[in-house]
Design an enzyme around this catalytic site. Sequence first.
Site, PDB file in Angstrom:
ATOM      1  N   ILE A  79       1.057  -1.321   0.087  1.00  0.00           N
ATOM      2  CA  ILE A  79       0.238  -0.087  -0.025  1.00  0.00           C
ATOM      3  C   ILE A  79       1.111   1.296  -0.033  1.00  0.00           C
ATOM      4  O   ILE A  79       1.767   1.130   0.711  1.00  0.00           O
ATOM      5  CB  ILE A  79      -0.992  -0.058   1.210  1.00  0.00           C
ATOM      6  CG1 ILE A  79      -1.799  -1.349   1.318  1.00  0.00           C
ATOM      7  CG2 ILE A  79      -1.759   1.317   1.239  1.00  0.00           C
ATOM      8  CD1 ILE A  79      -2.796  -1.434   2.571  1.00  0.00           C
ATOM      9  N   ASN A  87      -1.740   6.115   8.597  1.00  0.00           N
ATOM     10  CA  ASN A  87      -1.573   5.985  10.018  1.00  0.00           C
ATOM     11  C   ASN A  87      -1.456   7.304  10.666  1.00  0.00           C
ATOM     12  O   ASN A  87      -2.029   7.439  11.718  1.00  0.00           O
ATOM     13  CB  ASN A  87      -0.502   5.157  10.370  1.00  0.00           C
ATOM     14  CG  ASN A  87      -0.726   3.641  10.348  1.00  0.00           C
ATOM     15  OD1 ASN A  87      -1.790   3.285  10.590  1.00  0.00           O
ATOM     16  ND2 ASN A  87       0.241   2.841  10.249  1.00  0.00           N
ATOM     17  N   GLU A  91       2.401  -3.583   5.679  1.00  0.00           N
ATOM     18  CA  GLU A  91       1.255  -3.190   4.713  1.00  0.00           C
ATOM     19  C   GLU A  91       1.754  -3.798   3.250  1.00  0.00           C
ATOM     20  O   GLU A  91       1.377  -3.305   2.563  1.00  0.00           O
ATOM     21  CB  GLU A  91       1.278  -1.859   4.696  1.00  0.00           C
ATOM     22  CG  GLU A  91       2.373  -1.049   3.712  1.00  0.00           C
ATOM     23  CD  GLU A  91       3.523  -0.938   4.257  1.00  0.00           C
ATOM     24  OE1 GLU A  91       4.291  -1.697   5.087  1.00  0.00           O
ATOM     25  OE2 GLU A  91       4.336  -0.252   3.642  1.00  0.00           O
TER      26      GLU A  91
END
Length: 248
Positions: free
Chosen positions: A118, A125, A160
């Site tokens: 990603i 975040n 991720e």
Amino acid sequence: MLLAAVSGRADATQPDYHFANASLVVVVLLACCVALLVLLAVVIVKFRHTATALRAEIARHAQTELQLLDSNKELLQMATTDQLTGLSNRRAILQRAQAEIRRANRYHKDLAVLMLDIDHFKQVNDQYGHATGDKVLIEFAGLCLQSIRETDLAGRYGGEEFFILLPEIDLKTAILSADRIRIAVAQRPFSLSDGNSLTVTCSIGIAMYQPEQDDLDKLLLRADQALYQAKRQGRNRCCVQHHGYTDN
Ligand SMILES: Nc1nc2c(ncn2[C@@H]2O[C@H](COP(=O)(O)OP(=O)(O)OP(=O)(O)O)[C@@H](O)[C@H]2O)c(=O)[nH]1
């Protein structure tokens, strides 16, 4: 008379004497039969008790065995599943990839791996919080799962970064599959807890297994290099590492 026969004082020549003897034998025989029947009844009752206890014990053992099987299944599930997304974890991915490499070698089949990451996930975040980041990871995982065939494998490689294994697929179809996922991610509104949504993109590295030259490590390295290339070229794209060239 009976008493006389028992005491032996009766006259053996008298018919009464024989009758008394026969009666005695019958009485003794009857007593023996009764004793035998009582004994048999006791044995049957005991046997029934033992059989019931045995059945209960067998049922308990079967129950324990079932619980053990369930626990083993649960343990295996925990050992091979990523807790956050429910996808296969890195360990399970590597095991399956190794098995698919053996299958590709034996049956001369194609095999492709996709490494997905990603883009700018740290910003997600930082901007929306870790919990939202987690939700994005879960939805991303779901999207990967929806996009593959039953015989493919999607897993969380770490953080991720995700991994998709595509057995029996040629390069052209692997690229089409990867790009379909990339577009689906970019067009997907990922839901936020306040009712709003955000969009993310991902970069994908593609590598085809090369039977004569590859092992799992080399295959993963090339997929990783392709991913790195996709990131370097601006993200939200797919790149290929195949037969010594990189393309996008
Ligand atoms: N919410 C959440 N964040 C995670 C998890 N695992 C890893 N991360 C975060 O993922 C982020 C990865 O950041 P970077 O490696 O800098 O990569 P990036 O921001 O995606 O940038 P590029 O990959 O270069 O596009 C870090 O902020 C990690 O904290 C997780 O399980 N949950």
